[in-house]
Design a protein around this motif. Structure first.
Motif, PDB file in Angstrom:
ATOM      1  N   ALA A  30     -63.025  35.373  29.360  1.00  0.00           N
ATOM      2  CA  ALA A  30     -63.761  36.500  30.227  1.00  0.00           C
ATOM      3  C   ALA A  30     -64.445  35.726  31.482  1.00  0.00           C
ATOM      4  O   ALA A  30     -64.242  36.433  32.743  1.00  0.00           O
ATOM      5  N   ALA A  31     -65.238  34.995  31.143  1.00  0.00           N
ATOM      6  CA  ALA A  31     -66.161  34.088  32.137  1.00  0.00           C
ATOM      7  C   ALA A  31     -65.234  33.668  33.264  1.00  0.00           C
ATOM      8  O   ALA A  31     -65.392  33.747  34.408  1.00  0.00           O
ATOM      9  N   GLY A  32     -64.075  32.769  32.807  1.00  0.00           N
ATOM     10  CA  GLY A  32     -63.179  32.265  33.664  1.00  0.00           C
ATOM     11  C   GLY A  32     -62.383  33.137  34.686  1.00  0.00           C
ATOM     12  O   GLY A  32     -62.302  33.067  35.787  1.00  0.00           O
ATOM     13  N   ALA A  33     -62.063  34.320  33.992  1.00  0.00           N
ATOM     14  CA  ALA A  33     -61.492  35.539  34.768  1.00  0.00           C
ATOM     15  C   ALA A  33     -62.560  36.140  35.924  1.00  0.00           C
ATOM     16  O   ALA A  33     -61.965  36.311  37.071  1.00  0.00           O
ATOM     17  N   GLY A  34     -63.657  36.282  35.399  1.00  0.00           N
ATOM     18  CA  GLY A  34     -64.698  36.597  36.214  1.00  0.00           C
ATOM     19  C   GLY A  34     -64.914  35.704  37.292  1.00  0.00           C
ATOM     20  O   GLY A  34     -65.370  36.134  38.712  1.00  0.00           O
TER      21      GLY A  34
END
Lengths: 848, 258
Positions: free
Chosen positions: A335-339
């Motif tokens: 999720a953090a990578g996508a964000g």
């Protein structure tokens, strides 16, 4: 057995959650690194997919060997263009004329920082431009500018902008249009852009020659890109090169993949550090958990559980913990990578449209590393647990700690081994500088591990010393004693912080040393007080009119003023720095150079002067002849070496007479040094020289400090960047300290109860735990600072022969690290201290 | 010294104290309307079988636990109704504790453990007084030792010295000999006796050992949350004899309240 394990885990939820946080963090970093890298790559691929949309083949100028981007460009000629257009297989042709340009903003300064400013021809098909305001340029004095240019220059529609290229004079243009790019972007990777009419763009880039930097060709219907490529072969000939658009886009993607790799490595590095630190946390937690369960384990053994079963039950617990934590971490990481992708895309690629790619390797790697690390970390405690003799169950618990002798001896040996490597390397025992550097660097790494092993042994004296600070308060004194109570545990907890602090201290020390070394060299050698020079970041090298130098020399108080012309030329077939100047002797003196052999007076045509190592590189000496081809030179010229200079970073390179500067990439001077006469007011002279150069916006007059600050600005950025590492280390350290304290408070419940029964107030209890926490954190930070300084010093020493001669301690940063450690200690103490102050006295002192 | 006064004042008193744990079916009444006074300068033992409420009584008297009903006084100070801060101060200034498990701080030396209550209060213990009790307890050459370097008996003697160091109004001892061998136990009990006789200390000791109880001036027997017997000048034989008839005592007490 598994059932017992699960029930046991359920009973120790808080403890497990704390432990797993470290695993969560580590695997989250790994997953986000992989997702971010893949997503940026996908986003960039989308963007480069826009390049020359609709075209099938691109025709570009040849890239001359060994001359790189510094070369004045040859274009695709009008003849080639005409030949292409006459081909039957061609449906449509669009042309690009694009190169670097300097434009002045509202403040009269050159626009742009690290990203370049480009001049293009309106109608260029390399990217889709979307007009937002106004119209396209129609005359040679009109220009449309990118939205990014408006932001950075402060100019807008209807304003006049001044721009110039390397070989053109400053010209004023009216801004008639403002545009963006497909996807609502303001810029392409941050670059600012000015779009002119094609003839004006050709004047700026090719000095008016009818040529192009690229020709995009669309095939007639029924003709494939490959067929078109083949049929254009005769038209393109040897003057240019043709590739399919697909091949061009693939190249672009490969380039961006290379660039995004760095970001990926950076994040992966963070992840691995978090994982490395969490090894300490996990091993520590399991040791403590098992120590608290000795009776239970002994009881299991007494009723017939085998050693293997005990080991397996602990490992099963670790595996389960690792699995849950790393799955959670992988989820957060993805999720953090996508964000982060959109953050990076906005910040660096300047695009709002992103593609998120989640490679299956991302969660898999995160979980594999998380589980693996947790199980491995628990291995030693698990085996130790299995060795519990069944009689422990019948004995009263709580005995003295295991001796730390074994670890200490190992640590000493490892440290000595590393030190030996360092000493050998620094004394240049081996043949070859690389071997020596390797030896010192590997030695430094080994010392790092050795010191980490020695933390337990070091904890007693260091903690005692630190504790002296708290001894004024009785509660503080108890806290200090508690911190020294279990050297093993204190050491492992502090080691988690030590690792991060060591890394940042070592890097900061090295960078500061490099910066100081440059400054010291500069101060000791350069005699000139003032520098006339432009920003290193301008798109077109900053130059000024050499005629002005006479006016500069005429300024009251100016002793000598020497201008320098610079080129990267082919010298006997290799790329070398070549300088030209009217007054070589004066220039060498101002730079603090030293003549070893021959003369530097009155360089004549066909004569050159060079420093020792540059001459050695070509195997040339005094009286020998070398061949040089300058950037704009059409032929090779012979030069005889008439003088040799001592090596000196400021004067290294080749020197020729100023008459050759016409063949340099920048035919105008780029730098000038001004020596102010003794007794003259430097500030007054500066103002007068500035007045002379008032009409030269590209360059400014700088004193020593300003010049140095400009040269060393990179190091300041690098130092800031590594502080991020510290932040990560601090987060993990907080978890570690909280973990240790909570466990300690649990173990000492009875003791706390007794103290409270005897009249210790809640405030005193809180203070006691806080002091313990701060002491442990400071201990770790001090060790880290010490080791980091040592490592930084070693690398600096190893690099001393390369010119890094100063060892500089980043005092302010180190003070900040220690301050941060205190903060870590205070934060980590909150929950355990509250818990300790709320101990149920009756429960604590009653016994079954 | 005032403690040598022949007029016996009350050091600790409980008046109609009730204490129950849990609710509903699971409710256990630990103390039922207990009223008792402990005279200054006397050594009193509280005895009773497991679950009789003797430990609860001590906790309530010492301000470690609250009462459901009734009042407790230490000297003139009412304990009932004090908040945590006041209770902490009361324990610090007026009460000494000796626990079954020695409860010394392992990080501190014997001497530092003895002066611990004074240090917590931020005060300094009276050096002459300290010297006197340390001498009496024969700890003079053990002062710089850590608890792990001391025998069980020595550790408990350090705990005794700690309890007396601030000259509290009352010392509560909870099974002080429970973890000791006979000889070490006897040494501790002799010291407690001496501190009452020579220093006028007030001591309340919970024990289930008739031999230990025999050192006291008085034994209070508890059963089923009630005081069932109050024996003056006990001997081990008298106490054992009383315990043999315990069930009758309890039955009689229950009938009395019924």
């Amino acid at each position: 057995m598994l059932r017992a394990t699960l029930k046991g885990m359920a009973a120790r939820k808080a403890r497990l959650i704390l432990t797993s946080l470290a695993v969560v963090l580590g695997s989250a970093f790994i997953a986000s690194a992989l997702v971010l890298t893949a997503s940026i790559r996908a986003t960039v691929a989308d963007l480069s997919g826009d390049a020359y949309r609709g075209a099938d083949v691109l025709v570009q100028p040849l890239e001359p060997e060994n001359r790189g981007d510094r070369l004045v460009r040859d274009g695709v000629t009008a003849e080639t263009l005409a030949a292409i257009e006459s081909s039957e297989d061609v449906a449509e042709v669009s042309t690009t004329v694009s190169w670097m340009v300097n434009a002045l903003g509202e403040d009269g300064k050159i626009v742009g920082g690290f990203a370049p400013t480009l001049s293009v021809n309106w109608g260029d098909a390399s990217v889709e431009r979307e007009l937002r305001e106004g119209r396209a340029p129609e005359t040679d004095r009109e220009v449309a500018v990118s939205a990014q240019f408006v932001t950075e220059s402060g100019l807008g529609l209807g304003d006049t902008v001044t721009a110039y290229a390397l070989d053109t004079d400053e010209t004023a243009y009216e801004i008639v249009g403002v545009y963006g790019y497909s996807g609502g972007r303001d810029s392409l990777s941050g670059a600012t852009e000015l779009a002119f009419t094609t003839p004006e763009a050709q004047r700026l880039v090719f000095g008016g020659e009818d040529a192009y930097t690229a020709v995009a060709v669309t095939a007639a219907s029924g003709v494939s890109a490959d067929d078109l490529l083949a049929s254009l072969e005769p038209a393109v000939g040897d003057e240019a090169q043709a590739i399919t658009r697909q091949a061009y886009v693939d190249d672009l993607n490969a380039e961006s993949a290379e660039a995004t790799k760095l970001i990926g490595y950076f994040l992966l590095g963070f992840g691995l550090i978090a994982v490395f630190v969490s090894v300490f946390l996990i091993a520590n937690t399991f040791s403590i958990v098992i120590a608290g369960r000795l009776k239970e384990i002994a009881m299991m053994r007494a009723i017939g559980a085998g050693r293997g079963q005990i080991t397996r039950s602990v490992l099963a617990e670790a595996g389960l913990l690792g699995a849950v934590a790393s799955v959670v971490g992988a989820g957060i990481g993805v999720a953090a990578g996508a964000g982060l992708t959109s953050v990076v895309a906005n910040g660096f690629l300047d695009t709002a449209s992103t593609s998120v790619a989640i490679p299956w390797t991302a969660p898999l790697a995160a979980v594999a590393v998380g589980v693996g690390v947790t199980v491995l970390s628990a291995l030693v405690p698990a085996v130790r647990a299995s060795k519990t003799p069944p009689v422990e169950a019948m004995r009263a618990a709580a005995k003295a700690d295991k001796p730390i002798l074994g670890v200490t001896v190992t640590g000493l040996l490892v440290t000595l081994l590393g030190a030996t490597g360092i000493v050998l390397g620094l004394n240049e025992t081996f043949d070859g500088d690389n071997m020596n550097l390797m030896s010192a660097a590997v030695g430094a790494g080994v010392v790092f591990v050795g010191v980490a092993l020695l933390t337990a042994w070091l904890s007693k004296p260091v903690v005692a010393l630190l504790g002296a600070v708290w001894s004024w308060s009785f509660a503080g004194r108890l806290g200090r004693l508690n911190a020294a109570r279990n050297p093993r545990r204190t050491a492992v907890t502090a080691a988690a912080l030590m690792i991060g602090v060591t890394l940042v201290t070592a890097t900061a020390t090295l960078l500061t040393s490099v910066k100081e070394s440059l400054a010291a060299q500069f101060e000791s050698s350069i005699q000139a007080e003032l520098f006339i020079t432009g920003p290193v970041t301008s798109s077109v090298p900053a130059t000024f009119d050499p005629e002005l130098m006479d006016d500069v020399r005429a300024v009251d108080g100016v002793d000598t003023a020497v201008e320098l012309y610079y080129d990267v030329a082919q010298v006997d077939g290799t790329e070398q720095s070549v300088n030209a100047t009217t007054d070589l002797e004066g220039g060498i003196a101002l730079f603090g150079g030293e003549v070893v052999e021959g003369t530097v007076e009155n360089l004549a045509e066909g004569q050159t002067v060079v420093n020792e190592s540059s001459a050695d590189l070509l195997g040339a000496g005094l009286g020998d002849t070398v061949a040089m081809t300058f950037s704009r030179g059409t032929e090779s010229r012979e030069f005889t070496i008439v003088g040799i200079l001592a090596d000196n970073a400021d004067t290294d390179g080749w020197y020729v007479d100023r008459s050759y500067a016409t063949e340099f990439y920048t035919p105008k001077p780029t730098t000038a040094l001004v020596d102010v006469a003794d007794g003259a007011d430097v500030e007054e002279v500066t103002a007068d020289v500035e007045a002379v150069l008032a009409d030269e916006p590209a360059v400014s007059v700088q004193n020593h400090e300003e010049y140095l600050a400009q040269v060393t600005v990179f190091f300041d950025y690098a130092i800031i960047a590594i502080q991020l590492l510290l932040a990560l280390a601090m987060i993990v350290a907080v978890i570690g300290v909280v973990n240790t304290l909570v466990l300690s408070v649990l173990e000492r419940t009875r003791e706390l109860g007794m103290l409270r029964a005897m009249g210790m107030t809640r405030g005193q209890t809180t203070r006691m735990v806080t002091v313990e926490s701060v002491t442990i954190a400071l201990f770790g930070a001090l060790l880290g600072v010490g080791t980091g300084l040592l490592l930084g010093w070693i690398v600096q020493q190893a690099l001393a022969p390369s010119g890094i001669e100063e060892f500089a301690v980043p005092t302010a940063l180190i003070a900040a690290y220690l301050g941060a450690a205190v903060l870590v200690g205070l934060l980590a103490a909150i929950a355990p201290a509250v818990r300790a102050s709320k101990v149920d006295i009756l429960g604590a002192i009653s016994y079954e | 010294m005032s403690t040598a006064s022949p007029v016996k004042t009350t050091a600790v008193s409980a008046e109609g104290v009730w204490k129950a744990y849990g609710t509903g079916e699971a409710q256990v009444v630990a103390l039922r309307d207990v009223s008792v006074q402990f005279a200054s300068g006397a050594f009193t033992a509280i005895m009773g079988p497991s679950g009789s409420g003797k430990s609860t009584l001590m906790h309530c008297l010492a301000g470690l636990d609250t009462t459901d009903r009734g009042t407790v006084h230490i000297g003139d100070t009412p304990v009932t109704g004090l908040n945590d801060k006041a209770l902490t101060k009361l324990r610090r200034d007026k009460i000494g504790f000796i626990f079954q498990q020695f409860n010394l701080l392992p990080t501190l030396t014997a001497e530092e453990n003895i002066t611990l209550p004074a240090a917590i209060a931020g005060a300094k213990a009276d050096p002459d007084w300290l010297k006197k009790i340390i001498h009496t307890l024969d700890l003079t050459d053990r002062l710089s030792h850590k608890p792990t370097e001391l025998s069980g008996g020595q550790q408990q003697r350090v705990a005794c010295a700690r309890a007396l160091a601030t000259r509290p109004e009352v010392v509560f001892a909870d099974e002080p000999t429970g973890n000791l061998d006979t000889r070490s136990g006897a040494e501790v009990l002799r010291f407690l006796r001496t501190s009452v006789d020579d220093f006028g200390q007030t001591i309340v000791m919970v024990t289930h050992d008739p031999g230990a109880a025999a050192y006291a001036d008085r034994v209070v027997f508890l059963a089923d949350g009630r005081i069932v017997e109050d024996m003056a000048e006990p001997t081990a034989d008298k106490v054992i004899d009383k315990m043999k008839h315990f069930e009758e005592l309890v039955a009689a007490a229950q009938e009395e309240t019924a």
